[in-house]
Design a protein around this motif. Sequence first.
Motif, PDB file in Angstrom:
ATOM      1  N   ARG A 332       0.835  -1.208   0.000  1.00 49.02           N
ATOM      2  CA  ARG A 332       0.000   0.000   0.000  1.00 49.02           C
ATOM      3  C   ARG A 332       0.871   1.259   0.000  1.00 49.02           C
ATOM      4  O   ARG A 332       0.605   2.236  -0.717  1.00 49.02           O
ATOM      5  N   ARG A 333       1.935   1.265   0.777  1.00 45.99           N
ATOM      6  CA  ARG A 333       2.822   2.420   0.853  1.00 45.99           C
ATOM      7  C   ARG A 333       3.561   2.638  -0.474  1.00 45.99           C
ATOM      8  O   ARG A 333       3.784   3.783  -0.892  1.00 45.99           O
ATOM      9  N   LEU A 334       3.925   1.556  -1.146  1.00 47.57           N
ATOM     10  CA  LEU A 334       4.588   1.676  -2.437  1.00 47.57           C
ATOM     11  C   LEU A 334       3.672   2.314  -3.476  1.00 47.57           C
ATOM     12  O   LEU A 334       4.112   3.140  -4.285  1.00 47.57           O
ATOM     13  N   LEU A 335       2.389   1.935  -3.465  1.00 48.82           N
ATOM     14  CA  LEU A 335       1.447   2.551  -4.391  1.00 48.82           C
ATOM     15  C   LEU A 335       1.275   4.032  -4.079  1.00 48.82           C
ATOM     16  O   LEU A 335       1.207   4.865  -4.994  1.00 48.82           O
ATOM     17  N   GLU A 336       1.205   4.379  -2.816  1.00 45.63           N
ATOM     18  CA  GLU A 336       1.103   5.791  -2.440  1.00 45.63           C
ATOM     19  C   GLU A 336       2.306   6.590  -2.928  1.00 45.63           C
ATOM     20  O   GLU A 336       2.195   7.773  -3.257  1.00 45.63           O
ATOM     21  N   ALA A 337       3.466   5.940  -2.955  1.00 45.26           N
ATOM     22  CA  ALA A 337       4.699   6.621  -3.361  1.00 45.26           C
ATOM     23  C   ALA A 337       4.859   6.690  -4.875  1.00 45.26           C
ATOM     24  O   ALA A 337       5.836   7.260  -5.362  1.00 45.26           O
TER      25      ALA A 337
END
Length: 496
Positions: A332-337
Amino acid sequence: MLRVLGSNKVFCDGLTRRDLLHVGALAPLGLTLTNWSRATAAREQAAPTASGFGSAKRCILLYLWGSPSQIDTFDPKPDAPKEVRGALGSIQSVIPGVRVGEVLPRIARMLDRVTILRSLTHPTPIHGTAFAFSAVPTTDLQLEGNVRDSRHWPFIGSVVDYLGSRADAKAPAVPRNYWLPFTFGSKRGPSRPGPFGGFLGPTYDTIWSEFRAKGTKEILRDSGDPNTPKLKISDPYAGILPTDRFETVAPDETLTLDRLNSRASLLDQLDSARRTFDAKTTDTPFDRHRALARAVLTSGKLRDALDVQSESPKLRERYGMTLFGQSCLAARRLLEAGGKFVTVCWDEYGLVNTGWDTHVYQESRLKDELGPGLDGAFSALLEDLEARGMLADTAIVVMSEHGRTPRVQNVAGAGRDHWSRAYSAMFAGAGFAKGRVVGRTDRIAGDVAETPFSPKDVVATLFHLLGIDPQAEIHDRLGRPYPIGGNGRVRSELLA
């Protein structure tokens, strides 16, 4: 309607930079494929007519390597004989009349937000990662045992990366095609085929994270092979420490950030001179990986995205303090980034017949490890994306390479062997229907009785949602054209 003029003068896909500029508005992934035609002939092509085209800006693939039993998860048969049902029961979900395995109580309560597919089928019951997640039309043991077999087609994420790089040649700070938690298959042996560039070449292989910490629980693992000794393994999929960290793939330790920056200008000049000297030469895998490494190092966005320790303890506990749970949070954090396609793999660890390959000790592993790990991580991911306003344009796919035998085997701890004639998958988020069950199997979940699906259909449908026309063509390094989705069909049964 768009008109694309093609040539094969520059790119291996047959398009020049000028051709790309003529295509026009970009799809959600930054790709221009709604009407991408043959690169060697100008023609017009109608846009795809199925609903949801381009509704997903990004995707998370949750890959349960080894394959869960359909009967014990998404397609229980409570009225089947005991030797089919096994020792584990089923529970009623939030959808009237729809049951799931008792090991998935949180998923049962949110089934109205997902689609379950119960009618996947194909003829090859081997661990076919390449077959499950690329458009390659057939598979065999040789293909699935050789990363560089010339017959390989590109992994879904590799296609996303390839097309993204055609639209924007600048290396992204967060790789478009990223895999958690470590190189596929590396914790038991050499890397296995599947998440690689295939005929696009190694330039578009998946980029991997690394996770080196041992698990917090030492478990006696038994492969079921009398010639293989039992081993005590600290499996991180069963539990990790809150301080255990994901790593980016380590660069050359002699190349510090200061040295990298001081050399960047000269490197750029040399690269520019080389491209001017031979404008027809395409980048090598080394060129692209060096550019990606520099983008990752100088930005720090990938490192920060993998820092799950910056999340609240409460949220981390919801995902589960396991390697799979924290990998889902990192995804999820990778997609946000800025990531586009992130795979989280529940892989083998330490010994054969681990992961979801439950030939032996299936009942205890489903009850104590596998079921709770998937149940917590998937439900937390769905709720987290929804709370952040990301679920509407993020596709989530939970899938494996086959299913398990309808009848429980008489082995230690009970088990089920490989079975590809009928198995299940789960879908949520952008473009997918909600609260739907697609397909039906017979009374023992052994054969598909209604609405058969090939895994190629899932690949094509996922491309469709990502704004990529599966009938458009990509070209291999010899210029030969291939439809992006192979022989798969976009299936409206899965779409909202």
